[in-house]
Design a protein around this motif. Structure first.
Motif, short mmCIF file in Angstrom:
data_model
loop_
_atom_site.label_atom_id
_atom_site.label_comp_id
_atom_site.label_asym_id
_atom_site.label_seq_id
_atom_site.Cartn_x
_atom_site.Cartn_y
_atom_site.Cartn_z
N ASP A 166 0.24 -6.76 1.25
CA ASP A 166 0.65 -5.98 0.08
C ASP A 166 -0.47 -5.87 -0.93
OD1 ASP A 166 3.11 -5.60 1.17
OD2 ASP A 166 4.14 -7.12 -0.02
N GLU A 167 -1.19 -6.98 -1.12
CA GLU A 167 -2.27 -6.95 -2.09
C GLU A 167 -3.37 -5.99 -1.64
OE1 GLU A 167 -4.97 -10.01 -4.71
OE2 GLU A 167 -5.30 -9.64 -2.59
N LYS A 171 -2.40 -2.66 -2.70
CA LYS A 171 -2.47 -2.57 -4.15
C LYS A 171 -3.90 -2.35 -4.62
CE LYS A 171 -2.26 -5.78 -7.46
NZ LYS A 171 -1.86 -7.03 -8.17
N ASN A 205 6.20 2.01 -0.95
CA ASN A 205 6.25 0.60 -0.56
C ASN A 205 5.56 -0.32 -1.56
OD1 ASN A 205 5.64 2.30 2.32
ND2 ASN A 205 7.52 1.14 2.13
N SER A 237 5.21 -2.23 -5.33
CA SER A 237 6.13 -2.86 -6.27
C SER A 237 6.49 -1.86 -7.36
CB SER A 237 5.48 -4.08 -6.90
OG SER A 237 4.41 -3.66 -7.73
N ARG A 238 7.56 -2.16 -8.06
CA ARG A 238 7.98 -1.28 -9.15
C ARG A 238 6.86 -1.00 -10.14
NH1 ARG A 238 13.62 -0.36 -9.77
NH2 ARG A 238 13.91 0.72 -7.82
N GLU A 264 3.66 -1.17 -9.71
CA GLU A 264 2.62 -0.32 -9.13
C GLU A 264 3.08 1.13 -9.03
OE1 GLU A 264 -0.63 -0.86 -8.02
OE2 GLU A 264 -0.42 -2.65 -9.23
N GLN A 265 4.35 1.32 -8.76
CA GLN A 265 4.89 2.69 -8.69
C GLN A 265 4.79 3.37 -10.04
OE1 GLN A 265 8.72 3.33 -6.83
NE2 GLN A 265 8.22 1.95 -5.15
#
Lengths: 244, 244
Positions: B96-97, B100, B155, B157-158, B160-161
DNA sequence: ATATAAATAGAACGTTCGCTCTTTTTTTCT
DNA sequence: AGAAAAAAAGAGCGAACGTTCTATTTATAT
């Protein structure tokens, strides 16, 4: 008469009428899926099958739109649809086939409705307007399907990808035909027909790709349709021909 | 002078010059990533870290563009990048990172370059042209990043969205500002500024979302840029002002 | 050349996935 | 009501995933 709506296309459907058409189509399509896949679907009774197929398709679209189809597990689908894992596998042979069926049936609905609507128009200008409205109304009513179809195209088989691309190009060809006809009749003047048609597709597509934006700004689909029509007409029609 | 290119924006960069800017940016960005994440990155030597970060980012974008980020396993990434699983985890703390970081750094490059370019323009018309070209050239050079960023936004995180949405709206605001300035000076006339800006974004985005189509038709990015400029100008400028 | 630090390798772990299979429940028909 | 057919349930299987951990290789410095 509605604001911004020209008289020329009174024959076109309103958004509300569109909703009903698609609603009916959904059940018809699920019935078709049932009959076409009688050998792989383990369910015998049509009523049961259709009811659950509608449920499965809708739940899949719902989950896929937030998580993505890949990230959606069949256990998620089981939980949200209320059907057990075993039950799900009575309706399709595997996860990939589920995606395939949804894509195919969606394309079918859309192709049928678009063609039927556009043929109603007589002049190129009228056909262009109808095509834009019909396309946008479809995008709105079947928004989850369009989004699903666009986002999950990568994970289809080569053959299925070809079909999706072909479908995109067919729709574009519809706009190309309308524009060429308009040029031949002297009502349109366009520097690049193919790019113009491509651009129309792009702005229509934005409606379902960025729905969050238009929702937030409270732009209605009718308002968006009239705006896009005015944008395209200002490009393809000499000013003096655009007067109502 | 290039076909279709108006003299007014001679100050704008060509596509080739753009390529170099981004090329240089990539290494700078990886160096920044290394310094900002010194605590989570287990590598001590900057040269080693930067070399492998560039490799990891490029391979990730490559794989994600065909499979999708979710479907790309870290074993795929290991195989294609030539780094072992253990080595990969020396450069980021988790899958995930990785996504990101790629998103963040891409946004940074794009924001910086766009702003810098647009400020070069003086008249609203010039700024509009520069903004469209710069945006499209960026879409072309960083095509894989844009596609990745759009497709994988779900996909994140909130938090990041929110950042991704904000970034989209900031770019759009840039177009809104240009148009409003043009209206104030009497050189533009627009029925709906926000929708116009939104439409510009939509047609620019199509360049990287449907790259297969433009590749197949051999449409160059310069050709597309000039077409979009002519389309938008025909909509926002009265005809008499558009003469060269 | 050797000791120390840095970087990489890849087996191992726990989890979750798509999918299957047997059992149980529900429906249908006589 | 009871037998037969149809549908649903959900535990179980092997595979693949993200992640960790220790052993090994490579680079650096004295």
């Amino acid at each position: 008469m509605k604001k911004g709506r020209t008289e020329i296309s009174a024959a076109a459907l309103t958004y509300q009428e569109f909703r009903n058409i698609v609603e009916v189509s959904m059940e018809k399509i699920c019935r078709a899926v049932f009959h076409e896949n009688r050998d792989s679907i383990k369910i015998k009774k049509e009523e049961v099958a259709v009811k659950n197929l509608i449920n499965i398709f809708n739940t899949t679209l719902e989950l896929s739109n937030t998580l993505g189809f890949q990230a959606m597990s069949l256990r998620d689908l089981s939980r949200e649809s209320g059907l057990s894992m075993g039950a799900l596998y009575s309706y399709f042979t595997g996860k990939d086939e589920l995606a395939k069926i949804i894509q195919e049936q969606g394309r079918r609905i859309i192709g049928d409705i678009l063609k039927e609507q556009v043929e109603k128009g007589e002049s190129p200008r009228e056909r262009l307007q109808i095509a834009i409205r019909a396309h946008l109304f479809l995008n709105e009513v079947m928004q989850k399907w369009f989004y699903f179809s666009f986002m999950e195209a990568r994970n289809l088989s080569r053959a299925e990808q070809k079909l999706a691309i072909e479908s995109e190009l067919v729709t574009e060809s519809m706009f190309i035909d309308i524009i060429e006809c308009g040029i031949a009749r002297g009502s349109f003047r366009v520097s690049n027909t193919v790019l113009t048609a491509s651009t129309i597709k792009a702005v229509l597509q934005d409606w379902y790709l960025k729905r969050w934006k238009y929702l937030r700004r409270k732009v209605s689909v009718e308002e968006y349709a009239e705006f896009i029509i005015s944008l395209i007409e200002s490009f393809v029609m000499p000013k003096e021909k655009r007067a109502k």
